[in-house]
Scaffold this motif. Structure first.
Motif, PDB file in Angstrom:
ATOM      1  N   SER A 208     -15.864   9.419   3.760  1.00 52.25           N
ATOM      2  CA  SER A 208     -14.324  10.449   2.510  1.00 52.25           C
ATOM      3  C   SER A 208     -13.748  11.105   3.960  1.00 52.25           C
ATOM      4  N   SER A 209     -14.182  11.304   5.040  1.00 49.52           N
ATOM      5  CA  SER A 209     -13.474  12.707   5.719  1.00 49.52           C
ATOM      6  C   SER A 209     -12.691  11.775   6.827  1.00 49.52           C
ATOM      7  N   VAL A 210     -13.706  10.561   7.336  1.00 48.12           N
ATOM      8  CA  VAL A 210     -13.489   9.658   8.730  1.00 48.12           C
ATOM      9  C   VAL A 210     -13.536   7.851   7.977  1.00 48.12           C
ATOM     10  N   GLY A 211     -14.317   7.689   7.370  1.00 46.54           N
ATOM     11  CA  GLY A 211     -14.123   6.128   7.560  1.00 46.54           C
ATOM     12  C   GLY A 211     -13.467   4.786   6.237  1.00 46.54           C
ATOM     13  N   HIS A 212     -13.215   6.359   4.844  1.00 44.90           N
ATOM     14  CA  HIS A 212     -12.994   5.488   4.209  1.00 44.90           C
ATOM     15  C   HIS A 212     -11.534   4.873   4.012  1.00 44.90           C
ATOM     16  N   GLY A 213     -10.045   4.981   4.988  1.00 44.89           N
ATOM     17  CA  GLY A 213      -9.124   4.107   4.851  1.00 44.89           C
ATOM     18  C   GLY A 213      -9.440   3.371   6.034  1.00 44.89           C
ATOM     19  N   VAL A 214      -9.872   3.522   7.032  1.00 46.42           N
ATOM     20  CA  VAL A 214      -9.989   1.740   7.667  1.00 46.42           C
ATOM     21  C   VAL A 214     -10.799   0.719   7.036  1.00 46.42           C
ATOM     22  N   GLY A 215     -12.258   1.863   6.586  1.00 45.98           N
ATOM     23  CA  GLY A 215     -13.239   0.444   5.643  1.00 45.98           C
ATOM     24  C   GLY A 215     -12.551   0.316   4.353  1.00 45.98           C
ATOM     25  N   LEU A 216     -11.723   0.547   3.684  1.00 44.78           N
ATOM     26  CA  LEU A 216     -11.357   0.045   1.950  1.00 44.78           C
ATOM     27  C   LEU A 216     -10.612  -1.485   2.577  1.00 44.78           C
ATOM     28  N   LEU A 217      -9.143  -0.707   3.391  1.00 41.94           N
ATOM     29  CA  LEU A 217      -8.426  -1.653   2.809  1.00 41.94           C
ATOM     30  C   LEU A 217      -9.238  -2.565   4.004  1.00 41.94           C
ATOM     31  N   GLU A 245      -8.277  17.360   6.918  1.00 41.41           N
ATOM     32  CA  GLU A 245      -9.061  15.775   8.186  1.00 41.41           C
ATOM     33  C   GLU A 245      -9.671  15.247   7.485  1.00 41.41           C
ATOM     34  N   TRP A 246      -9.192  14.183   6.879  1.00 39.40           N
ATOM     35  CA  TRP A 246      -8.965  12.914   5.939  1.00 39.40           C
ATOM     36  C   TRP A 246      -9.075  11.783   6.059  1.00 39.40           C
ATOM     37  N   GLY A 247      -9.674  10.819   5.722  1.00 41.50           N
ATOM     38  CA  GLY A 247     -10.530   9.763   6.571  1.00 41.50           C
ATOM     39  C   GLY A 247      -9.171   8.373   5.438  1.00 41.50           C
ATOM     40  N   SER A 248      -8.215   9.168   4.925  1.00 42.20           N
ATOM     41  CA  SER A 248      -7.042   7.977   4.625  1.00 42.20           C
ATOM     42  C   SER A 248      -5.847   8.166   4.696  1.00 42.20           C
ATOM     43  N   ARG A 249      -5.306   9.034   5.627  1.00 44.16           N
ATOM     44  CA  ARG A 249      -3.784   8.949   5.595  1.00 44.16           C
ATOM     45  C   ARG A 249      -2.972   8.215   6.431  1.00 44.16           C
ATOM     46  N   PRO A 250      -1.796   8.278   6.359  1.00 43.75           N
ATOM     47  CA  PRO A 250      -0.432   7.942   7.054  1.00 43.75           C
ATOM     48  C   PRO A 250      -1.652   6.993   8.047  1.00 43.75           C
ATOM     49  N   ASP A 251      -1.492   8.134   9.103  1.00 51.25           N
ATOM     50  CA  ASP A 251      -1.922   7.921  10.775  1.00 51.25           C
ATOM     51  C   ASP A 251      -2.724   6.928  10.678  1.00 51.25           C
ATOM     52  N   ILE A 252      -3.543   6.651   9.229  1.00 50.68           N
ATOM     53  CA  ILE A 252      -4.630   5.239  10.079  1.00 50.68           C
ATOM     54  C   ILE A 252      -4.332   4.720   8.510  1.00 50.68           C
ATOM     55  N   ASP A 253      -3.697   4.394   7.931  1.00 49.65           N
ATOM     56  CA  ASP A 253      -3.802   3.388   6.912  1.00 49.65           C
ATOM     57  C   ASP A 253      -2.396   2.583   7.123  1.00 49.65           C
ATOM     58  N   ASP A 254      -1.634   2.710   7.722  1.00 53.82           N
ATOM     59  CA  ASP A 254      -0.350   2.256   7.827  1.00 53.82           C
ATOM     60  C   ASP A 254      -1.257   1.735   9.637  1.00 53.82           C
ATOM     61  N   HIS A 255      -1.624   2.150   9.345  1.00 53.66           N
ATOM     62  CA  HIS A 255      -2.119   1.159  11.613  1.00 53.66           C
ATOM     63  C   HIS A 255      -2.986  -0.079  11.062  1.00 53.66           C
ATOM     64  N   VAL A 256      -3.360   0.123   9.802  1.00 55.36           N
ATOM     65  CA  VAL A 256      -4.322  -0.975   9.501  1.00 55.36           C
ATOM     66  C   VAL A 256      -3.339  -2.794   9.094  1.00 55.36           C
ATOM     67  N   ARG A 257      -4.079  -3.776   9.637  1.00 55.44           N
ATOM     68  CA  ARG A 257      -3.164  -4.910   9.326  1.00 55.44           C
ATOM     69  C   ARG A 257      -3.742  -5.811   9.879  1.00 55.44           C
ATOM     70  N   TRP A 258      -4.134  -7.431  10.002  1.00 57.19           N
ATOM     71  CA  TRP A 258      -4.493  -8.409   9.949  1.00 57.19           C
ATOM     72  C   TRP A 258      -3.669  -9.179   9.750  1.00 57.19           C
ATOM     73  N   THR A 259      -3.664 -10.717  10.718  1.00 59.77           N
ATOM     74  CA  THR A 259      -2.278 -11.947  10.495  1.00 59.77           C
ATOM     75  C   THR A 259      -2.113 -12.273   8.834  1.00 59.77           C
ATOM     76  N   GLY A 260      -0.938 -11.767   8.541  1.00 65.71           N
ATOM     77  CA  GLY A 260      -0.090 -11.817   7.351  1.00 65.71           C
ATOM     78  C   GLY A 260      -0.265 -11.066   6.468  1.00 65.71           C
ATOM     79  N   THR A 261      -1.177  -9.190   6.902  1.00 66.64           N
ATOM     80  CA  THR A 261      -1.184  -8.382   5.780  1.00 66.64           C
ATOM     81  C   THR A 261      -1.215  -6.826   6.953  1.00 66.64           C
ATOM     82  N   GLN A 262      -0.319  -6.294   6.000  1.00 67.79           N
ATOM     83  CA  GLN A 262       0.100  -5.199   5.928  1.00 67.79           C
ATOM     84  C   GLN A 262      -0.333  -4.126   6.122  1.00 67.79           C
ATOM     85  N   CYS A 263      -0.836  -2.803   5.766  1.00 66.24           N
ATOM     86  CA  CYS A 263      -1.551  -2.452   5.000  1.00 66.24           C
ATOM     87  C   CYS A 263      -0.756  -0.827   4.518  1.00 66.24           C
TER      88      CYS A 263
END
Length: 433
Positions: A208-217, A245-263
């Motif tokens: 919850s505090s570190v991994g779940h934003g980038v992890g779930l996406l 200090e939470w694992g899912s925030r704009p400064d984490i989740d909005d960075h997550v992306r891969w070819t063809g997809t923006q989170c």
């Protein structure tokens, strides 16, 4: 040198599997099984660089906590760049994270077969329902994940069935598609050992505090690529002005992306009460019988007696909705029950719950109470020191000592006493939720 090596990434029909090897100092943070995820769409035609994303999204934060490097044969170039951005955000948030380097034999950027679809991580709670309301014109695919709050254990089969049935029913009623993802990500990682080492640094648990934003996406990447999703939304838990200090925030989740997809980290511009307002507007305009599901105690409805049920019911009232119409049994005498539970520390509260009750209190000042019981409760809430309510809650001393013992034990000793640790870990996980 501390290292994590992704040995093999393989897709077989709808199943993803990856083998991971670590240096000796990191063995304690990983279980004995390969990383596995099951989708409900074939992923055999997904490029290997995209198939590597789910496992990388889970091992990289562990690597960054130990100053370790990660090695993989092939990775999507867009996601490799995203990981660098996420690493920077997480290291800025958590002082104990050291960072590390991702080494790939090959980075690829394959042109996707994008169809303009969107996806939304969905449970039917306040946050994800608000995100649906705001993006309903896109007809997003509703994505539900098993592996975190609902574990892969047979003991959670019934809960998973309840969630699937509820999400499927919502999708059918709104002419939407669904996607169900099942993963062993938190048994592949030794989450109790991560908690033993890092709980002292965070308000919640490791995931919850570190991994779940980038992890779930990241877990959704092969499915999103196969379906041609261009946008993937995850509903915000907190809102602007809350610096937790939470694992899912704009400064984490909005960075997550891969070819063809923006989170996208969605609805961060709204407080929880304002999200209920958005839902209330939708209810009055389009769906008077909309049901919400937020309960901490059950998945087949709302118990009406846990902290989250009471908090949601009070919020619904402040948005001029009757809780009983939307899944929450609630009566005037429940205000006394809420006050008693808060005063006596019957609920384990974190900083995020404190902010949510403050949000309720601020709205209550602008609202005329509907009854003497409601007026009395809101008067008490305005006077209450919510910081004291949070500080008096927390895990028992026995759990803190257990974590310290596990943290300091050599790996061989830890493996010997693991059954005792396992018997206690269910309670530790609940604290993190």
């Amino acid at each position: 040198m501390s290292s994590i090596v992704i040995d093999r990434v393989h897709a077989d029909g709808t199943t993803l599997e990856a083998d991971v090897q670590t240096s000796a100092d990191l063995e304690r943070f990983f279980g004995d099984e390969p990383f596995q995820t099951e989708y409900d769409v074939s992923i055999e035609d997904v490029p290997e660089g995209v198939l590597a994303i789910p496992v990388l999204a889970h091992v990289c934060p562990v690597a960054w906590a130990n100053g370790a490097d990660v090695y993989v044969d092939e990775v999507d170039e867009t996601f490799a760049n995203a990981l660098s951005d996420v690493e920077e955000s997480l290291c800025a948030m958590h002082d104990f994270l050291e960072g590390g380097t991702l080494y790939a034999k090959e980075t690829v950027d394959v042109e996707p077969d994008a169809s303009g679809e969107s996806g939304l991580l969905f449970t039917g709670g306040v946050d994800s329902t608000c995100s649906y309301v705001r993006h309903r014109e896109e007809s997003p695919t509703l994505i539900s994940i098993r592996g975190w709050t609902i574990t892969p254990s047979p003991s959670d089969d019934e809960n998973w069935t309840h969630l699937r049935n509820r999400v499927t029913s919502f999708a059918d009623d709104h002419d939407l598609e669904t996607a169900f993802v099942e993963s062993n990500m938190l048994s592949f990682l030794d989450h109790p050992m991560l908690l033993a080492h890092y709980k002292r640094y965070v308000d919640g648990a490791w995931y919850s505090s570190v991994g779940h934003g980038v992890g779930l996406l990241g877990l959704c990447a092969p499915m999103a690529y196969a379906r041609g999703m261009e946008d993937l939304y995850v509903a915000a838990t907190h809102w602007e002005g809350i610096d937790l200090e939470w694992g899912s925030r704009p400064d984490i989740d909005d960075h997550v992306r891969w070819t063809g997809t923006q989170c996208h980290h969605d609805s961060y511009d709204l407080t929880r009460q304002e999200r209920l307002d958005a839902i209330a507007d939708y209810v009055r305009e389009e769906e008077p019988a909309l049901q919400l599901q937020t309960c901490n105690a059950r998945m087949d409805g709302n118990c009406g007696e846990c902290e989250k049920c009471y908090r949601t019911a009070v919020g619904l009232r402040l948005s001029d909705l009757e809780p009983t119409d939307h899944g929450y049994p609630f009566a005037e005498e429940d205000y006394r029950e809420i006050r008693t539970a808060l005063e006596e520390g019957q609920w384990v509260l974190g900083q995020d719950e404190k902010y949510m009750w403050e949000d309720i209190s601020e709205r209550a000042r602008e609202t005329d109470p509907e009854s003497p019981a409601e007026a009395a409760f809101f008067e008490w809430l305005e006077r209450a020191d919510l910081d004291d309510l949070v500080s008096e809650s927390g895990p028992p001393l026995s759990h803190r000592l257990l974590r310290a013992g596990a943290r300091n034990a050599p790996t061989k000793v830890y493996n010997t006493v693991y059954p005792a640790w396992t018997s206690a870990k269910s309670g530790l996980r609940r604290v993190g939720r």
